[in-house]
Structures are given as structure tokens and as C-alpha cells.
Design an enzyme around this catalytic site. Structure first.
Site, PDB file in Angstrom:
ATOM      1  CG  ASP A 201      39.427  42.962  36.589  1.00 46.15           C
ATOM      2  OD1 ASP A 201      38.797  43.423  37.542  1.00 46.15           O
ATOM      3  OD2 ASP A 201      39.604  41.730  36.401  1.00 46.15           O
TER       4      ASP A 201
ATOM      5  CG  ASP B  59      34.955  37.714  40.168  1.00 50.43           C
ATOM      6  OD1 ASP B  59      34.718  38.176  39.034  1.00 50.43           O
ATOM      7  OD2 ASP B  59      36.036  37.909  40.759  1.00 50.43           O
TER       8      ASP B  59
HETATM    9  C1  DGJ Z   1      38.607  39.595  38.412  1.00 50.58           C
HETATM   10  C2  DGJ Z   1      37.448  39.525  37.467  1.00 50.58           C
HETATM   11  O1  DGJ Z   1      36.264  39.792  38.134  1.00 50.58           O
HETATM   12  C3  DGJ Z   1      37.439  38.160  36.797  1.00 50.58           C
HETATM   13  O2  DGJ Z   1      36.337  38.056  35.946  1.00 50.58           O
HETATM   14  C4  DGJ Z   1      38.713  37.980  36.032  1.00 50.58           C
HETATM   15  O3  DGJ Z   1      38.785  38.913  34.986  1.00 50.58           O
HETATM   16  C5  DGJ Z   1      39.903  38.129  36.957  1.00 50.58           C
HETATM   17  N1  DGJ Z   1      39.840  39.361  37.698  1.00 50.58           N
HETATM   18  C6  DGJ Z   1      41.184  38.067  36.188  1.00 50.58           C
HETATM   19  O4  DGJ Z   1      42.283  38.314  36.947  1.00 50.58           O
END
Ligand code: DGJ
Length: 595
Positions: free
Chosen positions: A469, A535
């Protein structure tokens, strides 16, 4: 247009042709990029090249202005030059002379000719590489242009620039350009923001520049992604299109420029911050690969890219495992009993990979703390991660683990012990984003620390997959103590770390995620196996995000999940059928408390 020698290189396959030519000792230019033109003989090449240059007119330079892959002011090009930089104000407009040409690995001699009796030669291949090495007239710079054309007709070019002078060379910008025909009257590219990545925008191409700058230090949620020029009203199956993509996960440029004479170019490269690249004698700057894709409509262009990516040796070969990512099931509330129960239910519905998301390490009980401390938390995992991993494996599933290697919370042991590893331009830290700062992995000691911390976790556990991430934009991203710009180094270090982990753990798959779909580019995908599309798993929004992400990547590389009935971002409720059919068209997963 007078010349002594002309060399043409025709790449012809999959109903497309790309013709590159070198006239005398000039840099290579693209003479044709588009639909198949059939075999090419020397007289046709000559007609194409001569017919393709502007006729000198009144109040213009008296010679034909040829536009190379790196358009040169020294030749009379008055649009944006391909190279900007200088030795403290000197040598800012180099006159290049090619001294070595390699075509599919073999040297090509420039044919002897004269202005009265020019020699024209054509070399043909289905696919391959043309490399041209040049030196400037003063012998202070060397340039290598490498052009690859795939069997799908996809072009990619990169430039290597070397400083030969004892004076440092300050590079300001290097962009590679592909000309597009005057028939291309519109350009489509993408904008976006969190949960709304790859929102299309379209406009006519007019005189001037449409320049998309990515200044977020990552590919970006609002990245241009592709600049697609085409015939007016081009669509998925109509109209000719010419697309450009800059394969770079840091600051970058996508640009279309039309000059007053009507010549129009697509250009791409890295966006450099002031003083970011200073080449000492003998040092070389390598540009990102800049892709060019022709298509008879958008679908044809996407198909060519997809087939091209699928032909890579590292492209995932196995059926894509159906994934459960636990983020929207538990968020930060990690607990062995809950996650074991979730794994049990997951296995019964055919889940094949179980991914433990954010919250397993340090003091990371919410997003304000612990980022950077890559040690399993004894508070929430008193018996470690092994009991969960063993259980997941006993159910026949693979196990994945979340990391955010390039970030740090100020409230962490790492930030407390190494405040000098935080990216900043001076004493004042950049504004926080999601309570976090950027960790400068461009600093060798910091890079080694993060790599070793990740390896310690990976050595101690049976991990098949990393969800990687990157949850904030880079703001004021300098290297302390001087504060000089560090985005280029940071991007290089990101690629290096991916590469090292891939080599050390054969078979490890890595997902590229950045606040959702903020790291979708062909630089990252060379070293990763999947992107997280967004997301936002609300199928109404996701239909559009998925559709446009597949303009660059094949569906098997784009993660899309079935989330809960009521979406956690939009609050809208949708049937399981609608959520599922939306996710099924990509790399299917689930992001939902299945219990
Ligand atoms: C952002 C990501 O896009 C989510 O899927 C998740 O992993 C969160 N970060 C976790 O902090």
C-alpha cells in the site's frame, strides 16, 4: 529536403506498421505509426519521409524541420524540446550526431551517399529493437535511444543521457515524442480522486499544449494513465487512435502539443523537481519507458496492450486465486478467533487466498500510530501470526499480508529513532496526510532497514502474497538534512525493493495498491502481479473504474471485490448479483465479513 543517406526500419505485424528513419546522422524519427502500410521499398520510404516534413515557408527556417523522438531546437523545432538542461547555462541545445545504430542486435552501417546521389536503405522485421547512440557536436553529452516494437505493434522508447563533461549537467526534463497525424483531432485522458479513479475527460486538440503533470510522487489517484488521441468521435470500435503511456510510478508527464504549423506530438517522461538530476562526469540518467499504442478504436488499442503484457515471462500464468481481503470485514479490529472463523467460512465458499490487511504490527490499532514498525504486535497477536497462517494453509488457502513500506506515523518507534529519514525540505515537516509522513527509502540506510524488517517477517512466516500500500501523496519530499528533492530517488528505491523481494522469495506475488487505485502504471506492473482498482467497490462506480482501468491493463491484473450489501463508501445498497457480476470481470475477490 536534401540529404545524403536515409535508413528506414519497418516493423510490421498484427495489422500495424511502425516506420522509424534516420536521415544522415540525425536522431531517429517516427515516419509512420498506425495501420499496416505493406512492404516498404526505398523509394516509398523516401516519399514518406520527404512528404512528412513541413515545407519551408515565409518567415520560417529555410530547411525542412524534422521532428525526432527527442525533438531538437537546434534543428529549428519551435515546440517544446525533448531535452532541457545545461552545464550551468551552456550546451542547452545540443546538435546530435548518431555514431552507432543497432537493429535487432546487429550493427547497421550508414550507407555511403551524397547530396546529388543519396542512398536509401530499408530494413524490415516483425518486431524488435532499434538502438541509436549519438554524441553532441561539442562532445559533452552522449545519448542512447532504445526503441522496442512488439509483435502487437506496441512501441516503447527510453533514453539514456550521459554527461561526458567535467562540469555537472543539470537535467530539467527529458521527454520522448511520437508524432500523430492531423486526423487526430481529439484527446481522451483520465482524471480522478480517491474512490473515483480514472474518470474520463475529452477535448479537441488545438494549438498549444494539453499537459498532464503527476506531481504526487506516486502514480496518483488522478493520474492521466493514458493520453489517447484519435479521429473525432473515436469510440471503442470506431476511429483510429494513438495512445501514450509513461511507465513511471513517481512524478511524470503526459502531454499532447500542437504547434502553429499543425504538427502534433504525444510526449511523455519523468517530471523532475528543481535540481533533482545533476549528472557528474560519466553519470547516466535513464528515462522511463514511454509507450505508444496504435488502435483501430479503443478496444483494439487495449487488446494490443493486454496481449503484450500477457507475453511477458513474469505474467501470472496460474488461474487467479479468488481472494478474501479482510479490510472491510474487520478493519483494525484484529483478533485470532474472529479471523479464524472468517477463514473457515471463506474456505467453504471457495476462497483461495486470505489476505490480512492493515493493523497486525506495532502499535497500529488505528491509522494514527505504528506505521513503520514492522513487528507482529504482541498486543493483538499474543501467539503471533503463525496460528492464523497455519489455519489458513490447512484449509488449502494461500496467505497474504499487508505492508506500507514507504510510510511512517510520527507516533512510531521508527520515527522516534530516525526522524532524519522522514521526507521534508527543512526543519518544518510537510502537512500530514492520514496522520502519516513519507519514509525516505532513497536513503541507503533507511532502505536497508525497511528491507530487513520486511524480510524478517517474510522469513519467519509462510507468506505467498504482499498487499503493498501507499496511502499519501508526496508533498515537499526532500532528503534531509539538505532538503534537496528526493522523489526520483524514492521511485528508483521502490522499484529496487520490489525487485529484491521478488528475487529473494520466488513465487511471491505482490499487489500494487495506493489509497485504492493510485499505483496503476506499466512501471509498477513489471514488478507486481495485480493492482487494487479502487477502494470503491460500489458496482455503479466500479463499472466505470474497471472499464477504464482495462484500457491499460488486462482484467486478470485488476483486483475487484464483492463487498458488503451496503457499500462502506457510498452507502448505497446493491444486489449480490450486481456486485458479483461487476467483480467477476476482473481478478475476483471478496471484501466483506462473510460470517
Ligand atoms: C488503503 C487500501 O486501499 C485499503 O484497501 C486498505 O488496505 C487500507 N489502505 C488499509 O489502511
Amino acid at each position: 529536403m536534401s540529404f545524403s543517406s536515409m535508413l528506414g526500419f519497418l516493423f510490421r505485424s498484427a495489422s500495424t506498421s511502425v516506420v522509424l528513419d534516420l536521415v544522415d546522422s540525425g536522431l531517429p524519427s517516427v515516419t509512420h505509426w498506425g495501420a499496416d502500410i505493406g512492404p516498404l521499398d526505398p523509394s516509398t520510404l523516401r516519399a514518406l519521409v520527404v512528404g512528412g516534413v513541413e515545407t519551408p515557408g515565409n518567415s520560417a527556417v529555410d530547411q525542412a524541420v524534422r521532428v525526432s523522438l527527442l525533438p531538437e531546437a537546434a534543428n529549428g523545432w519551435l515546440g517544446k524540446p525533448g531535452l532541457s538542461g545545461s552545464h550551468a547555462g551552456k550546451n542547452w541545445s545540443p546538435q546530435w550526431s548518431v555514431f552507432d545504430i543497432q537493429f535487432n542486435g546487429s550493427p547497421i552501417a550508414v550507407p555511403e551517399g551524397s547530396a546529388t546521389s543519396p542512398t536509401v536503405e530499408v530494413h524490415t522485421a516483425e518486431a524488435g529493437t532499434l538502438t541509436a547512440s549519438a554524441r553532441d557536436a561539442l562532445g559533452v553529452l552522449e545519448l542512447v535511444l532504445v526503441v522496442e516494437v512488439s509483435v502487437e505493434g506496441v512501441i516503447r522508447t527510453r533514453a539514456l543521457l550521459r554527461n561526458l563533461s567535467s562540469d555537472p549537467y543539470q537535467l530539467e526534463e527529458l521527454t520522448v515524442s511520437y508524432p500523430i497525424p492531423s486526423a487526430a483531432g481529439e484527446v481522451l485522458d483520465f482524471a480522478g480522486r480517491w474512490a473515483h479513479e480514472r474518470t474520463p475527460q475529452r477535448r479537441p486538440i488545438t494549438v498549444g499544449t494539453h499537459r498532464r503533470e503527476g506531481r504526487t510522487g506516486r502514480t496518483g489517484l488522478g493520474a492521466a494513465t493514458l493520453l489517447i488521441a484519435g479521429e473525432p468521435h473515436f469510440g471503442f470500435r470506431t476511429g483510429e487512435t494513438w495512445s501514450l503511456h509513461t511507465a513511471w510510478s513517481g512524478n511524470h508527464i503526459h502531454q499532447v502539443e500542437k504547434v502553429f504549423s499543425g504538427v502534433q506530438l504525444l510526449s511523455g517522461g519523468e517530471l523532475l523537481l528543481p535540481g533533482e538530476i545533476n549528472l557528474a562526469q560519466g553519470e547516466t540518467y535513464e528515462s522511463p519507458w514511454v509507450y505508444g499504442v496504435y488502435g483501430a478504436g479503443l478496444d483494439d488499442a487495449a487488446n494490443r496492450l493486454h496481449r503484450d503484457l500477457r507475453s511477458r515471462p513474469q505474467h501470472p500464468k496460474s488461474d487467479r486465486p479468488m481472494t478474501l481481503n479482510v479490510w472491510e470485514a474487520v478493519y483494525f479490529a484484529h483478533d485470532l478467533a474472529t479471523l479464524t472463523e472468517l477463514a473457515d467460512v471463506a474456505a467453504t465458499i471457495g476462497i483461495e487466498r486470505f489476505v490480512l490487511d492493515d493493523g497486525w504490527f506495532g502499535s497500529r490499532r488505528d491509522d494514527t500510530s505504528g506505521l513503520g514498525d514492522w513487528v507482529v504486535s504482541p498486543e493483538v497477536w499474543p501467539t503471533g501470526l503463525t496460528p492464523l497462517i497455519s489455519h489458513v494453509k490447512s484449509l488449502g488457502m494461500k496467505f497474504g499480508l499487508w505492508f506500507e513500506p514507504e510510510m511512517v506515523n510520527l507516533d512510531s518507534d521508527l520515527a522516534r529513532s530516525h526522524p532524519e529519514w522522514i521526507m521534508a525540505t527543512g526543519a518544518q515537516l510537510p502537512p500530514e496526510s492520514r496522520h502519516q509522513q513519507v519514509l525516505n527509502i532513497g536513503i541507503p540506510e533507511c532502505y536497508a532497514y525497511i528491507r530487513d524488517a520486511m524480510c524478517a517477517v517474510l522469513d519467519a512466516h509462510d507468506v505467498d502474497y504482499i498487499k503493498w500500500d501507499h496511502n499519501r501523496d508526496l508533498v515537499d519530499a526532500g532528503t534531509l538534512p539538505t532538503g534537496t528533492p528526493g522523489v526520483h530517488e524514492q521511485t528508483e528505491a521502490y522499484y529496487r525493493l520490489l525487485q529484491e523481494l521478488k528475487e529473494r522469495y520466488p513465487g511471491l506475488e505482490i499487489e500494487s495498491c495506493a489509497s485504492g487505485g493510485g499505483r496503476v502504471d506499466l512501471g509498477a506492473i513489471q514488478l507486481t502481479d495485480r493492482v487494487w482498482g479502487s477502494d470503491n467497490s460500489d458496482p455503479i462506480d466500479r463499472q466505470s473504474i474497471n472499464r477504464w482501468t482495462t484500457q491499460l491493463l488486462p482484467p486478470e491484473l485488476i483486483g475487484a471485490h464483492i463487498a458488503s450489501k451496503t457499500n462502506h463508501i457510498t452507502g448505497r445498497s446493491h444486489s449480490l448479483a450486481f456486485r458479483a457480476i461487476t467483480a467477476l470481470f476482473n481478478h475476483l475477490g471478496v471484501e466483506w465479513d462473510l460470517r
